[in-house]
Design a protein around this motif. Structure first.
Motif, PDB file in Angstrom:
ATOM      1  N   ILE A  43       4.378 -13.276   2.809  1.00  0.00           N
ATOM      2  CA  ILE A  43       5.338 -12.172   4.012  1.00  0.00           C
ATOM      3  C   ILE A  43       6.240 -11.901   2.922  1.00  0.00           C
ATOM      4  O   ILE A  43       7.079 -13.108   2.169  1.00  0.00           O
ATOM      5  N   ILE A  45      10.022 -10.561   2.069  1.00  0.00           N
ATOM      6  CA  ILE A  45      11.412 -10.234   2.980  1.00  0.00           C
ATOM      7  C   ILE A  45      12.471  -9.663   1.969  1.00  0.00           C
ATOM      8  O   ILE A  45      11.949  -9.708   0.622  1.00  0.00           O
ATOM      9  N   SER A  73      18.097 -13.727   2.938  1.00  0.00           N
ATOM     10  CA  SER A  73      16.629 -13.725   2.574  1.00  0.00           C
ATOM     11  C   SER A  73      16.205 -15.335   1.588  1.00  0.00           C
ATOM     12  O   SER A  73      14.947 -15.841   1.943  1.00  0.00           O
ATOM     13  N   ILE A 125       9.912  -9.103   6.837  1.00  0.00           N
ATOM     14  CA  ILE A 125      11.248  -9.017   6.616  1.00  0.00           C
ATOM     15  C   ILE A 125      12.185  -8.742   6.545  1.00  0.00           C
ATOM     16  O   ILE A 125      12.555  -8.880   5.709  1.00  0.00           O
ATOM     17  N   VAL A 142      17.243  -7.751  16.370  1.00  0.00           N
ATOM     18  CA  VAL A 142      16.270  -6.931  15.938  1.00  0.00           C
ATOM     19  C   VAL A 142      15.452  -5.811  16.380  1.00  0.00           C
ATOM     20  O   VAL A 142      15.653  -6.204  17.227  1.00  0.00           O
ATOM     21  N   TYR A 144      11.784  -2.419  15.596  1.00  0.00           N
ATOM     22  CA  TYR A 144      10.570  -2.672  15.581  1.00  0.00           C
ATOM     23  C   TYR A 144       9.711  -1.204  15.748  1.00  0.00           C
ATOM     24  O   TYR A 144      10.378  -0.501  15.824  1.00  0.00           O
ATOM     25  N   VAL A 158      11.365 -13.258  17.815  1.00  0.00           N
ATOM     26  CA  VAL A 158      12.676 -13.535  16.754  1.00  0.00           C
ATOM     27  C   VAL A 158      13.872 -13.149  17.773  1.00  0.00           C
ATOM     28  O   VAL A 158      15.074 -14.161  17.907  1.00  0.00           O
ATOM     29  N   SER A 188       6.177  -5.159  10.519  1.00  0.00           N
ATOM     30  CA  SER A 188       7.581  -5.106   9.815  1.00  0.00           C
ATOM     31  C   SER A 188       8.898  -5.112  10.896  1.00  0.00           C
ATOM     32  O   SER A 188       8.770  -5.015  12.293  1.00  0.00           O
ATOM     33  N   ILE A 189       9.360  -6.302  10.670  1.00  0.00           N
ATOM     34  CA  ILE A 189      10.755  -6.245  12.161  1.00  0.00           C
ATOM     35  C   ILE A 189      12.203  -6.207  10.722  1.00  0.00           C
ATOM     36  O   ILE A 189      12.253  -6.129   9.479  1.00  0.00           O
ATOM     37  N   CYS A 191      15.975  -7.264  10.468  1.00  0.00           N
ATOM     38  CA  CYS A 191      16.612  -8.321  11.736  1.00  0.00           C
ATOM     39  C   CYS A 191      17.876  -8.354  11.605  1.00  0.00           C
ATOM     40  O   CYS A 191      18.706  -7.903  10.265  1.00  0.00           O
ATOM     41  N   ILE A 218      15.192 -17.739  11.966  1.00  0.00           N
ATOM     42  CA  ILE A 218      14.467 -16.777  11.589  1.00  0.00           C
ATOM     43  C   ILE A 218      12.787 -16.841  11.337  1.00  0.00           C
ATOM     44  O   ILE A 218      11.476 -17.227  12.413  1.00  0.00           O
ATOM     45  N   VAL A 222       9.120 -16.970  13.416  1.00  0.00           N
ATOM     46  CA  VAL A 222       7.807 -16.156  13.519  1.00  0.00           C
ATOM     47  C   VAL A 222       7.157 -16.997  12.983  1.00  0.00           C
ATOM     48  O   VAL A 222       6.053 -16.788  13.085  1.00  0.00           O
TER      49      VAL A 222
END
Length: 230
Positions: A43, A45, A73, A125, A142, A144, A158, A188-189, A191, A218, A222
């Protein structure tokens, strides 16, 4: 009171046994940690903004978005690490990702892209806070990339958790034309964890307890997607 005399040799044996038990326990813990870290899921972040780019600011306190993003984060990274994920942060301090004396938005964005490409993650993220001219607007949302099937799946999940745990009124995940969502091929997202232009959201977002709550929400969402995919 009776005193028991223990020979020096006996003490040495007892100490050796204790050290052996500790060593076995430590080895077992090391093996477990290694196995958890090798689950094959990475992941990235991305704490939004940083350095000269503080992002939006709180309507009441003037708190910089970049600081809130970084705090959330770090909590999020801890949750993933403890659950066996490999985690890469695009930045770990108040500075920009690219570093250097003179800030460049283009350079900072390119540096984030380079971190993502080097990590080859299963998910990116990006963590942000929102702002809007009308202070009544609130809630976490969120985003995308257009045509990103997997990104949409993560975003929808999410968003559902956000609506259940954080939002007073439900929101929908939406397509967002953000650089971090489109700069690589990896899912990828982005938030937006609340509105710093809203008094109640700001009051929550500047507290460590709420930042950790956002991070756990979050993470839980996920993790549920990866668990279902396993």
């Amino acid at each position: 009171m009776a005193f028991i005399t223990i020979k020096r040799k006996t003490v040495a044996v007892i100490l050796a046994l204790i050290l052996a038990v500790v060593a076995v326990a430590a080895t077992a813990a090391s093996v477990i940690a290694s196995a958890r870290a090798e689950n094959g899921v990475t992941i990235v972040i991305d704490p939004g903004h940083g350095g000269a780019d503080g992002g939006v600011v709180g309507v009441s306190t003037g708190t910089k978005e970049s600081d809130v993003n970084l705090s959330i984060s770090k909590y999020l990274a801890d949750y993933f690490k403890k659950s066996g994920y490999t985690v890469v942060l695009t930045r770990t301090d108040m500075g920009s990702v690219e570093g250097g004396i003179k800030y460049s938005k283009r350079g900072d964005m390119a540096a984030r892209r380079n971190v993502v490409e080097k990590a080859s993650p299963d998910l990116v993220i990006s963590v942000h806070c929102n702002s809007f001219p009308r202070s009544s607007v609130s809630g976490a949302q969120v985003f995308y990339a257009q045509s990103a099937t997997l990104g949409k799946q993560f975003a929808d999940t999410v968003q559902g958790y956000f609506n259940e745990v954080l939002n007073k009124k439900p929101r929908s995940a939406a397509v967002g034309d953000y650089y971090i969502l489109n700069c690589t091929e990896y899912p990828s997202i982005l938030c937006e964890c609340g509105f710093l232009s809203n008094f109640d959201d700001e009051k929550n977002l500047i507290t460590a307890s709420y930042q950790e709550k956002v991070a756990y929400t979050i993470f839980s969402a996920v993790n549920s997607v990866f668990y279902d995919k396993a």
